[in-house]
Design a protein around this motif. Structure first.
Motif, mmCIF file in Angstrom:
data_model
loop_
_atom_site.group_PDB
_atom_site.id
_atom_site.type_symbol
_atom_site.label_atom_id
_atom_site.label_comp_id
_atom_site.label_asym_id
_atom_site.label_seq_id
_atom_site.Cartn_x
_atom_site.Cartn_y
_atom_site.Cartn_z
ATOM 1 N N GLN A 294 1.885 6.346 5.198
ATOM 2 C CA GLN A 294 0.455 6.674 5.155
ATOM 3 C C GLN A 294 -0.158 6.275 3.812
ATOM 4 O O GLN A 294 -1.323 5.883 3.736
ATOM 5 N N THR A 295 0.635 6.390 2.768
ATOM 6 C CA THR A 295 0.160 5.969 1.451
ATOM 7 C C THR A 295 -0.123 4.472 1.430
ATOM 8 O O THR A 295 -1.165 4.026 0.936
ATOM 9 N N LEU A 296 0.799 3.692 1.968
ATOM 10 C CA LEU A 296 0.597 2.242 1.996
ATOM 11 C C LEU A 296 -0.628 1.900 2.851
ATOM 12 O O LEU A 296 -1.426 1.036 2.499
ATOM 13 N N ALA B 131 -3.205 3.806 3.386
ATOM 14 C CA ALA B 131 -4.420 4.210 2.676
ATOM 15 C C ALA B 131 -4.767 3.215 1.578
ATOM 16 O O ALA B 131 -5.935 3.030 1.233
ATOM 17 N N MET B 132 -3.752 2.576 1.006
ATOM 18 C CA MET B 132 -4.015 1.592 -0.039
ATOM 19 C C MET B 132 -4.520 0.280 0.537
ATOM 20 O O MET B 132 -4.828 -0.646 -0.206
ATOM 21 N N GLY B 133 -4.556 0.180 1.849
ATOM 22 C CA GLY B 133 -5.122 -1.010 2.457
ATOM 23 C C GLY B 133 -4.124 -2.062 2.889
ATOM 24 O O GLY B 133 -4.479 -3.229 3.053
ATOM 25 N N ALA B 134 -2.860 -1.673 3.082
ATOM 26 C CA ALA B 134 -1.873 -2.643 3.564
ATOM 27 C C ALA B 134 -2.262 -3.114 4.962
ATOM 28 O O ALA B 134 -2.580 -2.307 5.830
ATOM 29 N N ASP B 135 -2.232 -4.430 5.167
ATOM 30 C CA ASP B 135 -2.535 -4.971 6.483
ATOM 31 C C ASP B 135 -1.269 -5.164 7.302
ATOM 32 O O ASP B 135 -1.305 -5.153 8.528
#
Lengths: 323, 323, 323
Positions: free
Chosen positions: B91-93, B95-99
């Motif tokens: 979820q952290t990744l 939220a950071m915008g990982a596609d």
């Protein structure tokens, strides 16, 4: 702005400027192409003397979205472990052309030393130093609170009248310290809740109220409650009896969630210890802003990098255009 | 395609689409400038809970050639080692915008959990999970077999009628499993050769023939023979007597190379234990496709990233253009 | 140029070409946007079998300023620790499309093996091999000496007549070796100063003068003095008695600084052991070039990467334009 070292000395107008630019940055993140050319040709070095994958990749993502080149410098295996001084490391990065240094260090004050020593001209961003400060965390927390409580018209606003309760290991927490200073600067009122053993000795000099009783603090009706992470490595008899005891007295569970005012929100800097300082219910509740905090962290760090590295140029361009 | 999790459930047409797009990608790699702008502004995270430099840099090279930003997240020194759950990390990744998240994990099924949990909307690519699957390896193997056996007119073709023999530690091999499913889907016939101790218990449910005798399998005249890597750390009395004994009975040496049909090829996923499961002669023979497999791995991973991240947009653009 | 493996066999004209291109590169580093599009689409792999954060990030910064994609490959946790050979590692990188491999290896001669084995067609840059050579360090040292001593009109010049004194652990120093060969090729005269235990046995075959007495060497009036780093891990009774004794006899302190000729300069490859081989006064003196060496290192490595990767294309373009 030349550096971002702490929130204690951060002026209200600079804090608001970061938050407002972060709003602009956040808007760009919903575009098809999230990348901006703003910092093309700039080099950002992540100088991490302590491991912190989350903070490092948040800064890395922020810098890359602004088209900067990012170089990761971990102290492990580096000259630092051969006894190289912070001075020599910093001057080396400077000489290689670093435009900004994002530093995480176990010693409180290391970023300040780096910025004020005259060793380097690069912008310095404190990504956490000892038990001192973690300013971008506090800025992303304030950004998250402002967006949630004031919704669409939050630009330009401060947090006057907002009541924030911070709960947990305040003694060792740079997150708590940075939040106390920034929230106060922005007009919020802060209450700290902690076990007696985890309250700093000098807390009487802080602009806060202190209590040991979480239920009492909740009954006062805060607008936002921030649960600090318990460092499991610190969990020993010296600070509190058992995990179960901690959770029962200072953890946020379903009962306490129900006692919070309507419209109040729950923050946590992550990573969470589900079932310890926060229950899974609370963590995944619609009031929880944990994931928004992470997303907002990238926007706030983009804003900080932008203001440190492109701010002046931007101003001068604006002046030229105005002529 | 939303995710690439396994080959067992990968439809024939999706498999062929990846292989055909990989042909297009491969063509671009002989240009003067190998870089394509396709994924500019997209962020690909390599989330590696197990070390695997080869697989990580193959995905990294693939993503960078498509102009994506790449962030490497190794579980060492991360919050994961502080006890953070896969859920919070994912979820952290997100939220950071990982596609896209390329995940390697010691637990079979972790990528599937990640993709189907609802935790994230990013595309998930399985880069190897436990003893379960390693789908991009199977795809690059199929791509290599198709190119070699059908030469120039391979686009659109499947592997109907092709006979593939897989030799070695099938029991622990996710490469073998992914190949069995994909090759079968594409119409190939698969024979497994392994010491009795290294044959999975449920192999009777697999669409394969099994033998313990490598010479017998070779005399049947396979079109392709795939030598699996022996994990030296598993080499103990429980599985087989000695390295020499293994090499004598299940290694590919000059004599067995000579017994293979004309035009047949030799695959190995690398890194090779020269002198153990494959002799240096065999490894460096013109029939060996080991290095083509590595090169094709970048093309296949470019294709997978493209189809997961740009596929839909591409389709909608095509539709718009068609109007 | 195909590779940059050593300075012992580097032709005078190739060395001067690197230094002159490095001047051009250095000029670009004072621009607002430091990035050049020259190596767009090229992939540079940093293949580091030994840790060296400084050298790795210098090459990384150089490659990124030329718009190359950089992939860092550290031997830790890689197949190399599973017993993979240098050959298989190299061929794998080649197959993945590496255009240049920057290699650091504990074994003297590994870069030469890589370049001459026929395993790869990529350009090979030696970033330090065993006690053998570290050619880009010597080139950046020569570049620094030339700029300092000849100021503005240094392009095209060699170092004829320049006297350089190298002081310290010559026995284990690849930096000393690479400097001896390059400085001699460029016309400089080299004196080595070392404790008797730290002089190589074959030094009589080197084109240098040798003395054990630093004060004597200083009284001869060198134009440049280069202090080598003492590896603290080698500091034991076998080589010299104590740190204090070493510092007293072979360290550069204020008294010796005063005895150096006007206009002479002090070099150190870094990281410095302040107070051991060099005093803080000497390290921070205006004559010290330590930080210029670091900055020049990026320019010299940009030049080397450019000449290896874009040199031929550049030539052919020039020819086309000439038609």
């Amino acid at each position: 702005m030349r550096h971002l070292l702490d929130t204690k000395t951060l002026a209200r107008e600079d804090a608001l400027r970061i938050l407002d630019v972060a709003e602009d940055m956040r808007d760009t993140q919903s575009r098809e192409v999230k990348k901006l050319p703003t910092l093309r040709g700039k080099t950002v070095v992540n100088l991490f003397f302590e491991d912190s994958t989350r903070t490092r990749i948040s800064f890395e993502a922020a810098a890359k979205r602004l088209s900067a080149d990012v170089i990761n410098f971990s102290a492990k295996g580096s000259s630092v472990s051969k006894g190289e001084s912070l001075q020599d490391t910093a001057q080396t990065l400077q000489a290689m052309g670093a435009d900004a240094v994002v530093i995480r260090h176990g010693a409180s004050g290391a970023p300040h030393t780096l910025a004020t020593s005259g060793w380097i001209s690069a912008g310095v961003l404190n990504a956490g130093d000892g038990t001192h400060e973690h300013p971008t965390q506090a800025l992303l927390d304030a950004f998250t609170i402002r967006r949630r409580l004031f919704a669409d018209d939050s630009r330009g606003r401060d947090l006057t009248g907002v009541r924030v309760t911070i709960v947990g290991d305040v003694l060792h927490s740079r997150v708590a310290r940075s939040n106390v200073w920034l929230l106060t600067t922005l007009g919020a009122r802060v209450t700290l809740v902690a076990p007696p053993t985890l309250v700093p000795q000098d807390v009487s000099a802080w602009p806060v109220q202190v209590t040991y009783d979480l239920d009492e603090a909740i009954s006062a009706g805060p607008d936002a409650i921030m649960m600090l992470r318990i460092q499991l490595e610190r969990m020993n008899a010296a600070y509190f009896p058992t995990e179960r005891e901690y959770s029962r007295r200072w953890g946020l569970d379903a009962g306490r969630m129900a006692a919070l005012p309507d419209g109040s929100i729950v923050l946590h800097p992550g990573p969470m210890n589900r079932g310890l300082e926060i229950s899974a219910d609370a963590a995944d509740s619609p009031r929880s802003t944990v994931l928004e905090q992470v997303a907002n962290g990238v926007s706030v760090r983009m804003a900080a990098l932008y203001l440190l590295l492109a701010g002046e140029r931007d101003t001068s361009n604006a002046e030229e255009e105005a002529r």
